[in-house]
Design a protein around this motif. Structure first.
Motif, PDB file in Angstrom:
ATOM      1  N   LEU A 161      11.240   2.490   8.608  1.00  0.00           N
ATOM      2  CA  LEU A 161      10.367   2.352   9.768  1.00  0.00           C
ATOM      3  C   LEU A 161       9.223   3.366   9.714  1.00  0.00           C
ATOM      4  O   LEU A 161       8.051   3.007   9.915  1.00  0.00           O
ATOM      5  N   PHE A 162       9.554   4.603   9.430  1.00  0.00           N
ATOM      6  CA  PHE A 162       8.547   5.679   9.372  1.00  0.00           C
ATOM      7  C   PHE A 162       7.518   5.387   8.281  1.00  0.00           C
ATOM      8  O   PHE A 162       6.308   5.508   8.490  1.00  0.00           O
ATOM      9  N   PHE A 163       8.004   4.983   7.118  1.00  0.00           N
ATOM     10  CA  PHE A 163       7.122   4.698   5.990  1.00  0.00           C
ATOM     11  C   PHE A 163       6.180   3.541   6.317  1.00  0.00           C
ATOM     12  O   PHE A 163       4.971   3.597   6.043  1.00  0.00           O
ATOM     13  N   ALA A 164       6.704   2.485   6.926  1.00  0.00           N
ATOM     14  CA  ALA A 164       5.886   1.309   7.258  1.00  0.00           C
ATOM     15  C   ALA A 164       4.814   1.654   8.290  1.00  0.00           C
ATOM     16  O   ALA A 164       3.661   1.215   8.177  1.00  0.00           O
ATOM     17  N   VAL A 165       5.178   2.430   9.297  1.00  0.00           N
ATOM     18  CA  VAL A 165       4.212   2.799  10.338  1.00  0.00           C
ATOM     19  C   VAL A 165       3.110   3.685   9.756  1.00  0.00           C
ATOM     20  O   VAL A 165       1.925   3.552  10.114  1.00  0.00           O
ATOM     21  N   ILE A 166       3.483   4.582   8.843  1.00  0.00           N
ATOM     22  CA  ILE A 166       2.480   5.422   8.161  1.00  0.00           C
ATOM     23  C   ILE A 166       1.527   4.544   7.345  1.00  0.00           C
ATOM     24  O   ILE A 166       0.302   4.732   7.369  1.00  0.00           O
ATOM     25  N   LEU A 167       2.086   3.582   6.625  1.00  0.00           N
ATOM     26  CA  LEU A 167       1.253   2.682   5.814  1.00  0.00           C
ATOM     27  C   LEU A 167       0.267   1.909   6.679  1.00  0.00           C
ATOM     28  O   LEU A 167      -0.914   1.774   6.330  1.00  0.00           O
ATOM     29  N   PHE A 216      -2.434   4.671   8.346  1.00  0.00           N
ATOM     30  CA  PHE A 216      -3.385   5.392   7.500  1.00  0.00           C
ATOM     31  C   PHE A 216      -3.925   4.583   6.322  1.00  0.00           C
ATOM     32  O   PHE A 216      -4.974   4.928   5.762  1.00  0.00           O
ATOM     33  N   PHE A 217      -3.227   3.531   5.916  1.00  0.00           N
ATOM     34  CA  PHE A 217      -3.654   2.764   4.749  1.00  0.00           C
ATOM     35  C   PHE A 217      -3.987   1.305   5.081  1.00  0.00           C
ATOM     36  O   PHE A 217      -4.331   0.543   4.181  1.00  0.00           O
ATOM     37  N   ASN A 218      -3.869   0.957   6.375  1.00  0.00           N
ATOM     38  CA  ASN A 218      -4.145  -0.418   6.805  1.00  0.00           C
ATOM     39  C   ASN A 218      -3.434  -1.435   5.905  1.00  0.00           C
ATOM     40  O   ASN A 218      -4.004  -2.441   5.488  1.00  0.00           O
ATOM     41  N   ALA A 219      -2.151  -1.162   5.614  1.00  0.00           N
ATOM     42  CA  ALA A 219      -1.397  -1.966   4.646  1.00  0.00           C
ATOM     43  C   ALA A 219      -0.943  -3.308   5.210  1.00  0.00           C
ATOM     44  O   ALA A 219      -0.635  -4.227   4.452  1.00  0.00           O
ATOM     45  N   GLU A 220      -0.888  -3.428   6.523  1.00  0.00           N
ATOM     46  CA  GLU A 220      -0.457  -4.660   7.186  1.00  0.00           C
ATOM     47  C   GLU A 220       0.920  -5.127   6.723  1.00  0.00           C
ATOM     48  O   GLU A 220       1.157  -6.298   6.469  1.00  0.00           O
ATOM     49  N   VAL A 221       1.841  -4.159   6.603  1.00  0.00           N
ATOM     50  CA  VAL A 221       3.223  -4.495   6.258  1.00  0.00           C
ATOM     51  C   VAL A 221       3.999  -4.734   7.545  1.00  0.00           C
ATOM     52  O   VAL A 221       3.552  -4.397   8.647  1.00  0.00           O
ATOM     53  N   ILE A 222       5.185  -5.320   7.413  1.00  0.00           N
ATOM     54  CA  ILE A 222       6.031  -5.639   8.565  1.00  0.00           C
ATOM     55  C   ILE A 222       7.105  -4.551   8.696  1.00  0.00           C
ATOM     56  O   ILE A 222       8.030  -4.485   7.874  1.00  0.00           O
ATOM     57  N   PRO A 223       7.004  -3.664   9.700  1.00  0.00           N
ATOM     58  CA  PRO A 223       7.959  -2.550   9.826  1.00  0.00           C
ATOM     59  C   PRO A 223       9.417  -2.980   9.876  1.00  0.00           C
ATOM     60  O   PRO A 223      10.284  -2.297   9.324  1.00  0.00           O
ATOM     61  N   LEU A 224       9.710  -4.105  10.544  1.00  0.00           N
ATOM     62  CA  LEU A 224      11.098  -4.567  10.616  1.00  0.00           C
ATOM     63  C   LEU A 224      11.659  -4.826   9.222  1.00  0.00           C
ATOM     64  O   LEU A 224      12.805  -4.460   8.928  1.00  0.00           O
ATOM     65  N   ASN A 225      10.871  -5.448   8.364  1.00  0.00           N
ATOM     66  CA  ASN A 225      11.313  -5.698   6.990  1.00  0.00           C
ATOM     67  C   ASN A 225      11.616  -4.390   6.269  1.00  0.00           C
ATOM     68  O   ASN A 225      12.581  -4.291   5.497  1.00  0.00           O
ATOM     69  N   PHE A 226      10.788  -3.387   6.511  1.00  0.00           N
ATOM     70  CA  PHE A 226      10.995  -2.095   5.853  1.00  0.00           C
ATOM     71  C   PHE A 226      12.245  -1.396   6.381  1.00  0.00           C
ATOM     72  O   PHE A 226      12.907  -0.661   5.640  1.00  0.00           O
ATOM     73  N   MET A 227      12.583  -1.612   7.644  1.00  0.00           N
ATOM     74  CA  MET A 227      13.831  -1.064   8.167  1.00  0.00           C
ATOM     75  C   MET A 227      15.032  -1.670   7.442  1.00  0.00           C
ATOM     76  O   MET A 227      15.948  -0.941   7.022  1.00  0.00           O
ATOM     77  N   ILE A 228      15.012  -2.995   7.278  1.00  0.00           N
ATOM     78  CA  ILE A 228      16.136  -3.687   6.637  1.00  0.00           C
ATOM     79  C   ILE A 228      16.241  -3.286   5.169  1.00  0.00           C
ATOM     80  O   ILE A 228      17.331  -2.960   4.669  1.00  0.00           O
TER      81      ILE A 228
END
Length: 420
Positions: A340-346, A349-361
């Motif tokens: 979650l932390f990594f996805a929110v940072i992305l 700061f990097f406008n990565a448009e990743v899905i935080p829920l996926n990163f949690m799983i």
């Protein structure tokens, strides 16, 4: 003569089949009971403590004291050594697990978690269900040769019952415990996991985490791999913490000082971060609900940093002070918040448009894989936790990356180090 021996062999397998089914059912009943009893009372006591913080101080001291009293006067004055007991029992020419290990791990594992000890009941379940298999092997003379197989059967069924996935149970028995596959073991574990899963279906057990995963994007794959590397590094931190604090707690001459110091440290940390109370699955469920809309504020950043820094420490203190448990639940917990932390940072700061829920799983599987060096167990276990296989490919890749990252830094897990 050859025909006679063949028939005798079939007869033995029939007995093994019956024993495996019985072990599977009993282990599943034990695992499901421990899971629900612990979850029920943990929720009650955690809610009470949130309403009055004084309970955060009282509960850990009471829980650790009660565990010590039970060990002294009910469980033969012997401390539980976690999964090391299973390794010892499956070693060649070794004794099996004694019967008191079943109530000992069941009760002490439950008490540890419901009173705030920051670990989980997974290892308690593994050892208790292994003891069921060990006892079954002692009931008939010809079953003694299948002691390891029946121990693995109990473990496979217990893990299946906890996480609603027979593949995780089978793979854990292979990747972590036996490290080998024989025909009798395959028969025994398949039957035990199968009957356990049937029991889970009859009871209509719900997945631990209710999530709705719709898709994942290929552009996120490099970031998933980075998450796997970060999980590998964090798993070494968790392992080193557990080993360090266990060693430090052995220096206490008095159990009273050990309990007092451990309870004070646990209370302090859960007062600062209540998310660290018990297994922590309550905190994961809350975070899952708002993961995709979470914004990186200073408070969120401090909270997530605190969780990642303190969870390995509070888990280590819990185990060192006499709590019963292991790194299964802590690995899942740390992985979820790391992801979650990594996805929110992305995204911030990097406008990565990743899905935080996926990163949690994916983080759960990565951290668990790295913590126990069992990537395929982690893969199917996390799929069972959410009852969804949408993320199968990134889960597989990241579990492997995390394991080999951790292994390259420190070759042992908490479990394999116990074998030394």
């Amino acid at each position: 003569m050859h025909i006679y021996l063949k028939r005798l062999n079939i007869f033995h397998y029939k007995k093994l089949v019956i024993a495996s089914l019985v072990v599977g059912f009993l282990a599943a009943l034990l695992g499901i009971s421990l899971k629900h009893v612990t979850e029920h009372y943990e929720n009650i006591l955690y809610t009470r403590a949130l309403a009055n913080s004084l309970w955060f101080v009282i509960f850990p001291a009471f829980g650790l004291s009660l565990i010590y009293i039970l060990r002294q006067y009910l469980f033969k004055k012997k401390e539980n050594k976690g999964i090391k007991e299973v390794f010892d029992a499956t070693a060649k020419n070794s004794n099996g697990l004694p019967s008191y290990k079943i109530p000992s791990h069941f009760i002490n594992g439950m008490l540890t978690v419901i009173f705030g000890g920051s670990t989980g009941v997974e290892v308690s379940t593994v050892v208790a269900t292994a003891a069921v298999g060990s006892l079954a092997s002692e009931k008939e003379t010809f079953l003694k040769r299948y002691k390891t197989e029946l121990i693995c059967a109990g473990i496979a069924a217990g893990v299946t019952a906890l996480f609603n996935t027979p593949l995780a149970g089978l793979l854990f028995a292979y990747e972590v415990v036996s490290k080998k596959t024989t025909k009798p073991q395959l028969i025994s574990t398949l039957l035990a996991a199968g009957i356990a899963y049937a029991f889970v279906l009859v009871l209509n057990e719900e997945p631990l985490f209710a999530v709705h995963i719709t898709q994942w994007h290929l552009h996120a794959l490099p970031w998933f791999i980075v998450l796997g590397i970060l999980a590998g590094i964090n798993s070494v931190y968790l392992t080193k913490c557990v080993l360090f604090f266990k060693k430090q707690f052995l220096k206490f001459n008095s159990h009273y000082y050990k309990i007092l110091f451990g309870a004070a440290a646990i209370s302090l940390m859960i007062l600062v971060l209540p998310q660290l109370y018990g297994e922590g699955y309550h905190a994961i469920k809350e975070s899952i609900a708002g993961a995709n809309t979470l914004k990186l504020t200073p408070l969120v950043a401090i909270t997530l940093c605190g969780i990642l820094l303190l969870k390995p420490i509070i888990t280590s203190v819990t185990l060192g002070a006499g709590g019963d448990g292991g790194v299964f639940a802590p690995g899942i917990f740390i992985g979820a918040f790391l992801g979650l932390f990594f996805a929110v940072i992305l995204n911030t700061f990097f406008n990565a448009e990743v899905i935080p829920l996926n990163f949690m799983i994916v983080g759960m599987a990565a951290m668990l894989s790295a913590s126990i060096h069992a990537p395929f167990t982690a893969l199917f276990l996390v799929c069972g936790l959410v009852n969804d296989y949408t993320l199968f490919i990134p889960l597989l890749i990241v579990s492997l990356v995390a394991k080999y990252t951790a292994q390259s830094i420190f070759p042992y897990t908490v479990y394999s180090f116990a074998k030394k």
